[in-house]
Design a protein around this motif. Structure first.
Motif, PDB file in Angstrom:
ATOM      1  N   ASN A  17       0.823  -1.195   0.000  1.00 29.53           N
ATOM      2  CA  ASN A  17       0.000   0.000   0.000  1.00 29.53           C
ATOM      3  C   ASN A  17       0.869   1.261   0.000  1.00 29.53           C
ATOM      4  O   ASN A  17       0.610   2.213  -0.726  1.00 29.53           O
ATOM      5  CB  ASN A  17      -0.909  -0.030   1.233  1.00 29.53           C
ATOM      6  CG  ASN A  17      -2.110   0.865   1.076  1.00 29.53           C
ATOM      7  OD1 ASN A  17      -2.676   0.951  -0.001  1.00 29.53           O
ATOM      8  ND2 ASN A  17      -2.475   1.548   2.153  1.00 29.53           N
TER       9      ASN A  17
ATOM     10  N   ARG B 251      -2.579   7.643  -0.304  1.00 30.79           N
ATOM     11  CA  ARG B 251      -3.153   6.732  -1.293  1.00 30.79           C
ATOM     12  C   ARG B 251      -4.673   6.901  -1.364  1.00 30.79           C
ATOM     13  O   ARG B 251      -5.252   6.978  -2.440  1.00 30.79           O
ATOM     14  CB  ARG B 251      -2.787   5.294  -0.922  1.00 30.79           C
ATOM     15  CG  ARG B 251      -3.373   4.236  -1.816  1.00 30.79           C
ATOM     16  CD  ARG B 251      -2.769   4.286  -3.188  1.00 30.79           C
ATOM     17  NE  ARG B 251      -3.387   3.317  -4.087  1.00 30.79           N
ATOM     18  CZ  ARG B 251      -3.399   3.441  -5.412  1.00 30.79           C
ATOM     19  NH1 ARG B 251      -2.822   4.483  -5.979  1.00 30.79           N
ATOM     20  NH2 ARG B 251      -3.955   2.527  -6.157  1.00 30.79           N
TER      21      ARG B 251
ATOM     22  N   LYS C  90      -6.770  -3.217   2.349  1.00 28.04           N
ATOM     23  CA  LYS C  90      -5.627  -2.521   1.759  1.00 28.04           C
ATOM     24  C   LYS C  90      -4.795  -3.517   0.976  1.00 28.04           C
ATOM     25  O   LYS C  90      -4.605  -4.622   1.465  1.00 28.04           O
ATOM     26  CB  LYS C  90      -4.734  -1.953   2.865  1.00 28.04           C
ATOM     27  CG  LYS C  90      -5.203  -0.702   3.512  1.00 28.04           C
ATOM     28  CD  LYS C  90      -4.079  -0.242   4.445  1.00 28.04           C
ATOM     29  CE  LYS C  90      -4.621   0.556   5.601  1.00 28.04           C
ATOM     30  NZ  LYS C  90      -3.574   0.897   6.558  1.00 28.04           N
ATOM     31  N   PRO C  91      -4.214  -3.186  -0.141  1.00 28.59           N
ATOM     32  CA  PRO C  91      -4.405  -1.936  -0.872  1.00 28.59           C
ATOM     33  C   PRO C  91      -5.812  -1.850  -1.442  1.00 28.59           C
ATOM     34  O   PRO C  91      -6.330  -2.833  -1.946  1.00 28.59           O
ATOM     35  CB  PRO C  91      -3.373  -2.030  -2.006  1.00 28.59           C
ATOM     36  CG  PRO C  91      -2.438  -3.128  -1.633  1.00 28.59           C
ATOM     37  CD  PRO C  91      -3.204  -4.056  -0.769  1.00 28.59           C
TER      38      PRO C  91
END
Lengths: 335, 253
Positions: A163, B18, B107-108
């Motif tokens: 991430n 993000r 996540k992601p």
């Protein structure tokens, strides 16, 4: 890179290993006592006979062990059966010489041939026993490898790292590339055969790659002090002994805190020992998390498989810091 | 249509970045505005009430206070936000979310999933407190009171006693008092390790019990009082709870 030291084929026992020495001492004395037990009808005479035999047996045993200790590096280079013959030869030579030297009017040990035959028998029995023991341990090694794999890849770390890399792809593509390279290196080692020793230099490189990824995620919350000036880079150690400890330190000491956390990695050689110490801030309220203990048990187990009784792992908390220490024998890699 | 106000709580800066990137990616189909950000649970509780957030993207593993507990304290707000939990990997939490129909993302996070989750959460409104309580693994570390659209947190270990009075439960610490709207029975069940019941209407922190003394005779039936650490007030022990209290005092002696 990793040093070949394969556990799956037969190898001579390491005569500098405390465990091996203890087993030989115990084995020979048990054999002596048992034979005294067989020939004598009462306990007191058994003891007498044992003491009598010990006068000859103990010097033979101790001198042989000292000779084997000294010759250990040379013996380790021989093929297994040649090595066994060499070990038997050394034991016979030492015993023969002592037999001739000790045998006098007041001590009648019996004929030289009988002594040599007995020594040969005991040596063969002990070598066979140690070989069986080593073989019995190899499935354990395979399992330890599996366990190690399971316990040290914290999925939390993998997904959070991915991430973090994703967040860099647009803003700082070069840094994202480096981070992916670090991750790749880390996982290459994680998936490697963990039954062979690695050089400390490689393990330290791994620690640094791992730290780079964590730094990316945690930013200024993570501060690592590296104290590596006295680290013996050529020392051999089982792979993935230090990285899980650093991972624990970051996970429990830095991620659990809202403020910045300082982790210290200290590795140094003290004579014939290598000492590694990893420190992190200690939060009492998080101490009950079980993951920490599991990783430590796993490392302790693997240290034992590689070094037997000669390695040690200890953890303590003092003054708001959590300290884990690993101590192991210094075994330099042959260049 | 006015943009959906989204609040982001995550302890990792790259993770927040993000999510912001993804929000801007989906802006064409789902316009959003950033209502605020927080990097740990306590901060989220401080900042969120005044932010006007409609949806909270809430990381479950954060230092100080985890996401699930944050959501439980937010449930006290009158117009609390819808909550979408975000987790990297927590099998137990994911099971609990599924079981209790709570919204979550892994996540992601993917942009399409994020858009779906935001839409669904905004339509569904704030999560129900019982579902959050069921999804939580253990007791909370704080109790909270909403005072004028502000969430006041009281660490459970600072509580001396909890006493039920008519509609409310009085929470007493060494330094003050608060009124809670939770039933005493539920509190007793959640914090059984911390508190001992001394009376039908009263739970006392085990750690705060200093001893017992005979109550001064005021015409009523003679009884025992609990002596507390740090506050002068004495609390009566009921006959029914006397055995448990005496055992505790003996243990400590």
């Amino acid at each position: 890179m990793s040093i070949k030291q394969n556990f799956s084929t037969d190898a001579l026992p390491d005569f500098r290993n405390l465990g091996v020495i203890a087993r030989v001492l115990l084995g020979v004395n048990a054999f002596t006592f048992a034979s005294a037990l067989v020939v004598e009808p009462t306990w007191s005479r058994t003891l007498e006979r044992f003491t009598h035999a010990a006068v000859l047996v103990e010097p033979m045993l101790l001198v042989t062990l000292v000779v084997l200790y000294a010759a250990s590096p040379l013996l380790a280079r021989l093929r297994y059966w040649v090595g066994c013959t060499a070990v038997a030869g050394l034991a016979l030579a030492v015993s023969g010489a002592l037999h001739v030297a000790v045998a006098g009017p007041e001590l009648e040990p019996g004929g030289l041939a009988r002594t040599l035959f007995l020594v040969a028998f005991v040596v063969a029995a002990l070598l066979a026993y140690l070989r069986l023991l080593a073989r019995a341990y190899s499935p354990a090694l395979a399992e330890a490898r599996l366990q190690a794999l399971q316990s040290r890849i914290r999925p939390h770390f993998l997904f959070n790292s991915l991430n973090a890399v994703l967040s860099l792809v647009r803003r700082d593509p070069r840094r994202a590339e480096r981070a992916l390279e670090d991750l790749a290196d880390l996982f290459r080692v994680l998936m490697q055969d963990t039954r062979s020793f690695v050089r400390l230099a490689d393990e330290i490189e791994l620690l640094e790659r791992y730290a780079a990824i964590e730094q990316l995620r945690l930013g200024e919350r993570l501060e690592i002090a590296w104290e590596l000036d006295a680290a013996p880079l050529d020392a051999l150690l089982p792979p993935m002994v230090l990285q899980p400890l650093l991972e624990n330190a970051v996970y429990h000491g830095v991620e659990s805190g809202t403020g910045p956390g300082r982790v210290v990695v200290h590795i140094a050689r003290h004579g014939a020992r290598v000492l590694a110490r990893i420190e992190n801030p200690y939060y009492e309220e998080h101490a009950r998390r079980a993951g920490n203990r599991m990783a430590q048990d796993n490392i302790r187990e693997r240290l034992q498989l590689f070094f037997d009784a000669e390695a040690r792992l200890a953890a303590r908390s003092e003054g708001g810091r959590y300290v884990v220490e690993v101590e192991m024998p210094y075994r330099p890699a042959q260049a | 249509m006015s943009p959906l106000r989204v609040f982001i709580a995550d302890d990792e800066a790259p993770a927040r970045e993000r999510l912001k990137e993804l929000l801007s990616d989906i802006a064409a189909e789902l316009p959003t505005a950033l209502a605020g950000e927080a990097q740990n649970g306590i901060e989220a509780l401080e900042r969120l009430p005044a932010s006007g957030a409609q949806v909270l993207l809430l990381d479950i593993q954060m230092p100080g206070m985890g996401g699930l507990e944050v959501a439980r304290h937010l449930a006290g707000l009158e117009a609390g936000p819808a909550v979408v939990f975000v987790t990297a990997h927590d099998r137990h939490a994911v099971e609990a979310f599924e079981l209790n129909a709570l919204d979550y993302l892994m996540k992601p996070v993917r942009a399409t999933r994020l858009a779906d989750a935001l839409r669904k959460a905004a339509a569904g409104g704030a999560p129900q407190p019982q579902r959050l309580a069921q999804a939580a693994k253990g007791p909370r570390e704080y109790l909270s009171v909403v005072e004028r659209n502000r969430i006041v947190l009281v660490p459970v270990r600072e509580i001396v006693y909890l006493r039920a009075e008519l509609k409310y439960v009085t929470l007493r610490t060494r330094s003050g008092e608060h009124l809670l709207e939770e039933p005493l029975v539920a509190l007793e069940a959640e914090f059984a390790e911390h508190f001992v019941r001394v009376h039908r209407n009263c739970l006392v922190a085990r750690a705060a019990v200093r001893g017992v003394e005979r109550a001064a005779d005021g015409g009523e039936e003679p009884h025992w009082n609990v002596v507390l650490d740090g506050i002068a007030e004495r609390l009566p022990v009921s006959r029914r709870q006397w055995a448990a209290v005496r055992a505790l005092v003996k243990d400590q002696a």
